[in-house]
Design a protein around this motif. Sequence first.
Motif, PDB file in Angstrom:
ATOM      1  N   LYS A  43     -32.520 -86.503 -85.563  1.00  0.00           N
ATOM      2  CA  LYS A  43     -31.618 -85.472 -85.037  1.00  0.00           C
ATOM      3  C   LYS A  43     -31.448 -84.349 -86.061  1.00  0.00           C
ATOM      4  N   ASP A  44     -31.317 -84.697 -87.331  1.00  0.00           N
ATOM      5  CA  ASP A  44     -31.160 -83.704 -88.393  1.00  0.00           C
ATOM      6  C   ASP A  44     -32.460 -82.935 -88.646  1.00  0.00           C
ATOM      7  N   VAL A  45     -33.588 -83.622 -88.501  1.00  0.00           N
ATOM      8  CA  VAL A  45     -34.890 -82.962 -88.660  1.00  0.00           C
ATOM      9  C   VAL A  45     -35.053 -81.886 -87.584  1.00  0.00           C
ATOM     10  N   ALA A  46     -34.690 -82.219 -86.352  1.00  0.00           N
ATOM     11  CA  ALA A  46     -34.805 -81.257 -85.260  1.00  0.00           C
ATOM     12  C   ALA A  46     -33.922 -80.035 -85.519  1.00  0.00           C
ATOM     13  N   ALA A  47     -32.704 -80.271 -86.019  1.00  0.00           N
ATOM     14  CA  ALA A  47     -31.802 -79.147 -86.314  1.00  0.00           C
ATOM     15  C   ALA A  47     -32.358 -78.294 -87.456  1.00  0.00           C
ATOM     16  N   ALA A  48     -32.937 -78.930 -88.488  1.00  0.00           N
ATOM     17  CA  ALA A  48     -33.499 -78.186 -89.615  1.00  0.00           C
ATOM     18  C   ALA A  48     -34.721 -77.370 -89.172  1.00  0.00           C
ATOM     19  N   LEU A  49     -35.574 -77.957 -88.322  1.00  0.00           N
ATOM     20  CA  LEU A  49     -36.749 -77.231 -87.813  1.00  0.00           C
ATOM     21  C   LEU A  49     -36.312 -76.040 -86.954  1.00  0.00           C
ATOM     22  N   ASP A  50     -35.281 -76.219 -86.148  1.00  0.00           N
ATOM     23  CA  ASP A  50     -34.763 -75.115 -85.337  1.00  0.00           C
ATOM     24  C   ASP A  50     -34.218 -73.993 -86.229  1.00  0.00           C
ATOM     25  N   ALA A  51     -33.561 -74.352 -87.326  1.00  0.00           N
ATOM     26  CA  ALA A  51     -33.035 -73.342 -88.244  1.00  0.00           C
ATOM     27  C   ALA A  51     -34.168 -72.542 -88.878  1.00  0.00           C
ATOM     28  N   ILE A  52     -35.234 -73.237 -89.277  1.00  0.00           N
ATOM     29  CA  ILE A  52     -36.388 -72.551 -89.868  1.00  0.00           C
ATOM     30  C   ILE A  52     -37.023 -71.618 -88.840  1.00  0.00           C
ATOM     31  N   ARG A  53     -37.211 -72.092 -87.639  1.00  0.00           N
ATOM     32  CA  ARG A  53     -37.812 -71.258 -86.588  1.00  0.00           C
ATOM     33  C   ARG A  53     -36.929 -70.058 -86.259  1.00  0.00           C
ATOM     34  N   GLY A  54     -35.623 -70.238 -86.296  1.00  0.00           N
ATOM     35  CA  GLY A  54     -34.702 -69.125 -86.056  1.00  0.00           C
ATOM     36  C   GLY A  54     -34.823 -68.065 -87.138  1.00  0.00           C
ATOM     37  N   ARG A  55     -34.969 -68.492 -88.407  1.00  0.00           N
ATOM     38  CA  ARG A  55     -35.162 -67.525 -89.495  1.00  0.00           C
ATOM     39  C   ARG A  55     -36.471 -66.768 -89.332  1.00  0.00           C
ATOM     40  N   VAL A  56     -37.516 -67.481 -88.924  1.00  0.00           N
ATOM     41  CA  VAL A  56     -38.821 -66.836 -88.718  1.00  0.00           C
ATOM     42  C   VAL A  56     -38.722 -65.789 -87.610  1.00  0.00           C
ATOM     43  N   LEU A  57     -38.056 -66.138 -86.524  1.00  0.00           N
ATOM     44  CA  LEU A  57     -37.896 -65.179 -85.427  1.00  0.00           C
ATOM     45  C   LEU A  57     -37.058 -63.969 -85.850  1.00  0.00           C
ATOM     46  N   ALA A  58     -36.033 -64.183 -86.656  1.00  0.00           N
ATOM     47  CA  ALA A  58     -35.210 -63.067 -87.138  1.00  0.00           C
ATOM     48  C   ALA A  58     -36.032 -62.127 -88.017  1.00  0.00           C
ATOM     49  N   VAL A  59     -36.838 -62.691 -88.915  1.00  0.00           N
ATOM     50  CA  VAL A  59     -37.696 -61.865 -89.773  1.00  0.00           C
ATOM     51  C   VAL A  59     -38.731 -61.120 -88.933  1.00  0.00           C
ATOM     52  N   ALA A  60     -39.330 -61.802 -87.950  1.00  0.00           N
ATOM     53  CA  ALA A  60     -40.331 -61.169 -87.091  1.00  0.00           C
ATOM     54  C   ALA A  60     -39.713 -60.023 -86.292  1.00  0.00           C
ATOM     55  N   THR A  61     -38.507 -60.197 -85.812  1.00  0.00           N
ATOM     56  CA  THR A  61     -37.818 -59.142 -85.070  1.00  0.00           C
ATOM     57  C   THR A  61     -37.548 -57.941 -85.964  1.00  0.00           C
ATOM     58  N   GLY A  62     -37.120 -58.189 -87.184  1.00  0.00           N
ATOM     59  CA  GLY A  62     -36.886 -57.098 -88.135  1.00  0.00           C
ATOM     60  C   GLY A  62     -38.162 -56.340 -88.465  1.00  0.00           C
ATOM     61  N   LEU A  63     -39.265 -57.062 -88.655  1.00  0.00           N
ATOM     62  CA  LEU A  63     -40.539 -56.403 -88.931  1.00  0.00           C
ATOM     63  C   LEU A  63     -41.021 -55.576 -87.743  1.00  0.00           C
ATOM     64  N   ALA A  64     -40.815 -56.095 -86.538  1.00  0.00           N
ATOM     65  CA  ALA A  64     -41.190 -55.339 -85.341  1.00  0.00           C
ATOM     66  C   ALA A  64     -40.350 -54.066 -85.228  1.00  0.00           C
ATOM     67  N   ALA A  65     -39.072 -54.148 -85.565  1.00  0.00           N
ATOM     68  CA  ALA A  65     -38.209 -52.960 -85.520  1.00  0.00           C
ATOM     69  C   ALA A  65     -38.650 -51.928 -86.558  1.00  0.00           C
ATOM     70  N   LEU A  66     -39.024 -52.378 -87.755  1.00  0.00           N
ATOM     71  CA  LEU A  66     -39.518 -51.461 -88.779  1.00  0.00           C
ATOM     72  C   LEU A  66     -40.805 -50.777 -88.335  1.00  0.00           C
ATOM     73  N   ALA A  67     -41.709 -51.522 -87.718  1.00  0.00           N
ATOM     74  CA  ALA A  67     -42.953 -50.934 -87.223  1.00  0.00           C
ATOM     75  C   ALA A  67     -42.661 -49.900 -86.133  1.00  0.00           C
TER      76      ALA A  67
END
Length: 153
Positions: A43-67
């Motif tokens: 259960k904790d692994v799933a929450a940690a993986l979701d947190a990592i994926r959320g950070r990746v999506l946030a960074v990707a969104t920021g990079l898309a906005a900069l482009a």
Amino acid sequence: MVVAAAGVALVVGIVWMLGPGARWVLEHVDGVAIGGPDGLASKDVAAALDAIRGRVLAVATGLAALAAVYYTARNAETARRTFQLGERGHVTDRYGKAVEQLGSAQAPVRLGGLYALEPGVAEEGRALEPGVAAEGHADRRARAGRRHLRGGW
């Protein structure tokens, strides 16, 4: 070419991070043990993986906005330069037509040519003024010469 290669590498990296790369980051970058007696529960692994994926999506969104901002600014600069060139061409056309009117045999048309040159002088500053003054003086001298030859003013 380099920008395209960097873009492709970035997209591949994001896709990898949203898939199996999230687990790799959790184990090797964050130093979290998965499974075993010291590791996280599922259960904790799933929450940690979701947190990592959320950070990746946030960074990707920021990079898309900069482009998007970069390309918008680039297009705005191109549009500004195109507008300036069109405006310069418009002023040149007006100046050419006004000079044509100065060569007319009819006095009202010549006067209209002089009045048409006035806004060009105001817009372009003093750059056109010597040419406008020369055209006006030449026209007056030519008309004065014709009158003098006819014997009257």
